[in-house]
Scaffold this motif. Structure first.
Motif, PDB file in Angstrom:
ATOM      1  N   LYS A  21      -4.667   2.665   2.944  1.00 20.06           N
ATOM      2  CA  LYS A  21      -4.295   2.702   4.361  1.00 20.06           C
ATOM      3  C   LYS A  21      -3.017   1.881   4.577  1.00 20.06           C
ATOM      4  CE  LYS A  21      -6.288   1.495   8.762  1.00 20.06           C
ATOM      5  NZ  LYS A  21      -7.248   0.563   9.320  1.00 20.06           N
ATOM      6  N   SER A  53       0.832  -1.206   0.000  1.00 20.97           N
ATOM      7  CA  SER A  53       0.000   0.000   0.000  1.00 20.97           C
ATOM      8  C   SER A  53       0.872   1.264   0.000  1.00 20.97           C
ATOM      9  CB  SER A  53      -0.939  -0.019   1.206  1.00 20.97           C
ATOM     10  OG  SER A  53      -1.750  -1.185   1.178  1.00 20.97           O
ATOM     11  N   ASP A  68      -4.481  -2.944  -5.294  1.00 19.51           N
ATOM     12  CA  ASP A  68      -3.898  -3.219  -3.974  1.00 19.51           C
ATOM     13  C   ASP A  68      -4.574  -4.480  -3.428  1.00 19.51           C
ATOM     14  OD1 ASP A  68      -2.390  -2.963  -1.700  1.00 19.51           O
ATOM     15  OD2 ASP A  68      -3.585  -1.353  -0.804  1.00 19.51           O
ATOM     16  N   THR A  81      -4.426  -4.029   4.928  1.00 17.58           N
ATOM     17  CA  THR A  81      -5.343  -4.025   3.773  1.00 17.58           C
ATOM     18  C   THR A  81      -6.235  -5.257   3.841  1.00 17.58           C
ATOM     19  OG1 THR A  81      -3.657  -2.911   2.468  1.00 17.58           O
ATOM     20  CG2 THR A  81      -5.458  -3.951   1.240  1.00 17.58           C
TER      21      THR A  81
HETATM   22 MG   LIG Z   1      -1.687  -2.907   2.539  1.00 18.27          MG
END
Ligand SMILES: [Mg+2]
Ligand SMILES: Nc1nc2c(ncn2[C@@H]2O[C@H](COP(=O)(O)OP(=O)(O)OP(=O)(O)O)[C@@H](O)[C@H]2O)c(=O)[nH]1
Length: 290
Positions: free
Chosen positions: A149, A136, A173, A157
């Motif tokens: 985040k 991320s 992601d 995540t």
């Molecule tokens: Mg992540």
């Protein structure tokens, strides 16, 4: 050697979701931890996505041994694959390097589309890898904004999310995933030591002792330099030394080895013991297992 395994239901769900999305992506950005380039390789990924162009990013290169990282990056590059070692969080040129590598890896596909008369579109890449590797963070660096985040713990995540990182690049992601069974017994300890496994399920003392063994193999003297202990100290006694050096004593004055294990692992992850890589390329390692 302590046997660690962490494969909760949400990881299995993420694996299924990723398998479904693979058809829609042009390439994979696989994040591994530069300190453990093999233990952080997910073998399931190779089964799911054979032949997809792949960029391997060795993250946290700032915490790994520079010389060893160079041998790993050379070894990991092969047909249809590129490898970059980065400090994802602070390196200046992360965005440029990733976009350029992704461009190279998808060039053939783009040319194919042009020949077929299809208007070129943004490349689609899936970012995947072990928990806490920096997926991320990497996407945010490319996008230039904090869309995803991030936090310094594994399992942040939770769902697959597309992020338009650049006009030429969309990145999916994904949650960090491990796999159902570690082939090498050491893999679990190495993943735990570097922060890829939820601490709540771990026996930190066992992990710390396994890790001290590895450090002593590759970096004799480092434990002693950091914690001022004798070179001959046994690994279990080493935790007592760490407790003493860091003033971690129980009420009765006995060294608190549990807290020492926790402090040691956190200091290791923060780079307090120096830049260390905990795996070397083995002679017998076969090409397809890299
Ligand atoms: Mg992540
Ligand atoms: N020192 C260092 N820290 C990094 C690097 N890359 C990421 N981090 C840190 O590692 C932590 C985890 O980053 P995330 O981006 O949340 O990792 P993730 O792979 O998305 O993790 P999950 O979503 O839990 O699977 C954060 O505290 C980052 O700041 C790096 O190259 N060097």
């Amino acid at each position: 050697m302590v046997a660690v395994q962490w494969y909760p239901g949400h990881m299995e769900k993420a694996r299924r979701d990723m398998a479904e999305h693979l058809k829609a992506v042009d390439m994979i950005i696989e994040l591994r931890d530069a300190r453990i380039p093999m233990a952080s390789r997910n073998p399931v990924l190779d089964e799911m996505a054979p032949g997809k162009p792949r960029l391997i990013v060795l993250s946290k290169a700032d915490l790994a041994d520079e010389v060893v990282t160079e041998t790993w990056t050379k070894e990991l590059e092969k047909e249809n694959r590129k490898c970059l070692a980065l400090n994802i969080a602070t390196d200046k040129n992360v965005r440029r390097q990733i976009i350029s590598a992704c461009g190279e890896l998808t060039e053939e596909k783009r040319q194919r589309m042009i020949r077929k008369g299809i208007r070129p579109r943004a490349m689609r890449a899936m970012a995947c890898g072990i928990p806490n590797a920096g997926k991320s963070t990497l996407i945010n660096r490319i996008a230039g904004r904090n869309s995803a985040k991030t936090a310094d713990k594994p399992g942040v995540t939770r769902a697959l999310t597309w992020i338009k990182a650049d006009p030429t690049l969309e990145i999916l992601d994904t949650p960090g995933v491990l796999w159902p069974k570690f082939e090498e017994p050491r893999t679990g300890s190495l993943l735990a030591a570097t922060g890829a496994i939820n601490e709540n399920i771990l026996d930190l003392k066992e992990i710390a002792m396994d890790t001290i063994h590895v450090i002593r193999d590759f970096y004799p003297g480092v434990m002693e330099e950091t914690y001022g202990a004798e070179v001959t100290t046994r690994t279990d006694v080493m935790l007592e030394r760490i407790a003493e050096t860091r003033h971690l004593l129980k009420e009765n004055g006995v060294p608190d080895v549990d807290r020492a294990a926790s402090v040691f692992l956190h200091e290791l992850r923060r780079g307090k013991l120096g830049r260390l890589t905990l795996e070397r390329i083995k002679d017998e390692q076969s090409e397809e297992n890299l």
